[in-house]
Design a protein around this motif. Structure first.
Motif, PDB file in Angstrom:
ATOM      1  N   ILE A  41      76.955   2.713  83.708  1.00 36.52           N
ATOM      2  CA  ILE A  41      77.604   2.873  85.011  1.00 36.52           C
ATOM      3  C   ILE A  41      78.079   4.306  85.197  1.00 36.52           C
ATOM      4  N   VAL A  42      78.725   4.872  84.171  1.00 39.04           N
ATOM      5  CA  VAL A  42      79.199   6.255  84.268  1.00 39.04           C
ATOM      6  C   VAL A  42      78.019   7.207  84.418  1.00 39.04           C
ATOM      7  N   GLY A  43      76.946   6.965  83.666  1.00 40.10           N
ATOM      8  CA  GLY A  43      75.756   7.800  83.770  1.00 40.10           C
ATOM      9  C   GLY A  43      75.111   7.726  85.134  1.00 40.10           C
ATOM     10  N   LEU A  44      75.065   6.537  85.699  1.00 37.88           N
ATOM     11  CA  LEU A  44      74.482   6.369  87.029  1.00 37.88           C
ATOM     12  C   LEU A  44      75.300   7.096  88.089  1.00 37.88           C
ATOM     13  N   ILE A  45      76.616   6.982  88.006  1.00 33.50           N
ATOM     14  CA  ILE A  45      77.472   7.674  88.960  1.00 33.50           C
ATOM     15  C   ILE A  45      77.309   9.187  88.827  1.00 33.50           C
ATOM     16  N   TYR A  87      73.557  14.672  94.645  1.00 34.14           N
ATOM     17  CA  TYR A  87      74.255  15.116  95.852  1.00 34.14           C
ATOM     18  C   TYR A  87      74.728  16.561  95.716  1.00 34.14           C
ATOM     19  N   LEU A  88      75.330  16.890  94.587  1.00 36.56           N
ATOM     20  CA  LEU A  88      75.862  18.242  94.408  1.00 36.56           C
ATOM     21  C   LEU A  88      74.762  19.295  94.305  1.00 36.56           C
ATOM     22  N   SER A  89      73.585  18.893  93.890  1.00 37.38           N
ATOM     23  CA  SER A  89      72.514  19.880  93.770  1.00 37.38           C
ATOM     24  C   SER A  89      72.049  20.387  95.128  1.00 37.38           C
ATOM     25  N   THR A 118      72.574  20.156  89.002  1.00 36.50           N
ATOM     26  CA  THR A 118      71.516  19.874  88.040  1.00 36.50           C
ATOM     27  C   THR A 118      72.095  19.523  86.676  1.00 36.50           C
ATOM     28  N   ALA A 119      73.111  20.251  86.253  1.00 38.60           N
ATOM     29  CA  ALA A 119      73.736  19.976  84.958  1.00 38.60           C
ATOM     30  C   ALA A 119      74.385  18.595  84.935  1.00 38.60           C
ATOM     31  N   ILE A 120      75.073  18.242  86.000  1.00 42.51           N
ATOM     32  CA  ILE A 120      75.707  16.919  86.062  1.00 42.51           C
ATOM     33  C   ILE A 120      74.649  15.825  86.114  1.00 42.51           C
TER      34      ILE A 120
END
Length: 55
Positions: free
Chosen positions: A9-13, A20-22, A30-32
């Motif tokens: 779940i944390v990985g999916l979020i 979105y941030l990219s 990209t890093a996130i």
């Protein structure tokens, strides 16, 4: 079981937030996204570990 589900779940979020941030900050997003994908991949280890114990 719960550790694998929590990591997934944390990985999916994080993966979705990275996508979105990219669009705004390419390097940070990209890093996130990559780190979130790694967390989702690591969670499969705990799923298989739990499945092996049941059988």
């Amino acid at each position: 079981m719960y550790k694998g589900m929590l990591l997934f779940i944390v990985g999916l979020i994080m993966y979705m937030a990275g996508i979105y941030l990219s669009t705004i900050w390419a390097a940070v997003g990209t890093a996130i996204g990559v780190f979130g994908g790694l967390l989702m991949g690591i969670s499969t280890y705990f799923y298989s570990l739990n499945a092996k114990r049941k059988s």
